[in-house]
Scaffold this motif. Structure first.
Motif, PDB file in Angstrom:
ATOM      1  N   ARG A 108      -4.810  -7.178  -1.837  1.00  0.00           N
ATOM      2  CA  ARG A 108      -5.667  -6.228  -2.655  1.00  0.00           C
ATOM      3  C   ARG A 108      -5.098  -5.383  -3.395  1.00  0.00           C
ATOM      4  O   ARG A 108      -5.644  -5.228  -4.744  1.00  0.00           O
ATOM      5  CB  ARG A 108      -6.627  -5.725  -1.517  1.00  0.00           C
ATOM      6  N   ASP A 109      -4.082  -4.738  -3.141  1.00  0.00           N
ATOM      7  CA  ASP A 109      -3.482  -3.784  -3.631  1.00  0.00           C
ATOM      8  C   ASP A 109      -2.782  -4.119  -5.114  1.00  0.00           C
ATOM      9  O   ASP A 109      -2.973  -3.650  -6.252  1.00  0.00           O
ATOM     10  CB  ASP A 109      -2.502  -2.715  -3.092  1.00  0.00           C
ATOM     11  N   LYS A 140       1.016  -1.109  -0.205  1.00  0.00           N
ATOM     12  CA  LYS A 140       0.196   0.127   0.075  1.00  0.00           C
ATOM     13  C   LYS A 140       0.890   1.327   0.263  1.00  0.00           C
ATOM     14  O   LYS A 140       0.554   2.177  -0.684  1.00  0.00           O
ATOM     15  CB  LYS A 140      -0.988  -0.124   1.219  1.00  0.00           C
ATOM     16  N   SER A 186       2.052   1.870  -3.442  1.00  0.00           N
ATOM     17  CA  SER A 186       0.975   1.822  -4.347  1.00  0.00           C
ATOM     18  C   SER A 186       0.692   3.026  -4.931  1.00  0.00           C
ATOM     19  O   SER A 186       0.243   3.287  -5.945  1.00  0.00           O
ATOM     20  CB  SER A 186      -0.350   1.220  -4.031  1.00  0.00           C
TER      21      SER A 186
END
Length: 225
Positions: free
Chosen positions: A101-102, A6, A9
């Motif tokens: 998820r990212d 994250k 990202s």
């Protein structure tokens, strides 16, 4: 690990993701720069976990193509069966890292998809001097493979170029640096040239919109699963 991804990202802005998407669409392959999809901590964690997974030497591919490569299976996708992780905790932890998820969101944007892709197969490749992967088509292993994602895990080696053959006459040659990610379509033939010195190591996984059983049909009793 999810937090580390994250934090990085922010580098994958909409503009950057679109740039990668267009290049993949036009060329069929794209190299994503180091630290974009996998941080150094991610790669160190993959290296740590892979030490727990058994290794086998592979000399023939699913379609009879010739190889010389050492493989560690993380997730398998045999014909007539749904994808599944190999036994042991290491494979599940590697898959959890890949399917964060990212990272899944970034790849979905690069693929140009409206929903997350399924990782149908995943494996580690180790290629000492003399190793190679012959010309083959990933879709011969599973007709639902759409994109392969290749994470470069080694620094010091010569040879081992990844060569894509989009036509009978044209070819694209890639040598991604340590930590970079090569994304390529599974619908074109490609190969890895022989390694001349050092050791080439990579993590390879294959993505698809479709889950469920592998629909490949084995022809002949001597065909390899």
């Amino acid at each position: 690990m999810a937090r580390a991804m994250k934090d990085k990202s922010c580098l994958l802005s909409e503009e950057v993701l679109t740039k990668y998407r267009i290049e993949l669409l036009v060329k069929g392959s794209v190299v994503i720069a180091p630290q974009m999809l996998f941080t150094q901590d991610d790669i160190a964690r993959i290296d740590q976990l892979q030490a727990e997974i058994p290794e086998e030497e592979v000399r023939e591919g699913d379609a009879g193509d010739l190889h010389s490569v050492f493989v560690q299976r993380v997730r398998v996708d045999p014909p007539g069966h749904a994808p599944s992780n190999v036994s042991g905790t290491a494979s599940g932890q590697i898959m959890e890292l890949l399917e964060s998820r990212d990272r899944s969101f970034a790849l979905r944007k690069i693929f140009g998809a409206s929903a997350d892709y399924v990782v149908r197969r995943c494996q580690m490749h180790r290629m000492p001097p003399g190793s190679f992967i012959g010309i083959h088509l990933d879709a011969a292993s599973d007709p639902d493979f759409e994109y392969s994602v290749i994470v470069q895990l080694a620094r010091d080696f010569d040879g081992g170029e990844f060569v894509v053959h989009p036509t009978g006459y044209e070819q694209h040659v890639f040598r991604p640096p340590f930590g970079a990610v090569l994304v390529t379509t599974c619908k074109v033939r490609h190969e890895v040239k022989p390694v001349s010195s050092g050791e080439r190591r990579s993590l390879v996984y294959f993505c698809s919109k479709r889950s469920g059983v592998n629909r490949r049909i084995i022809e002949g009793s001597n065909a390899r699963p």
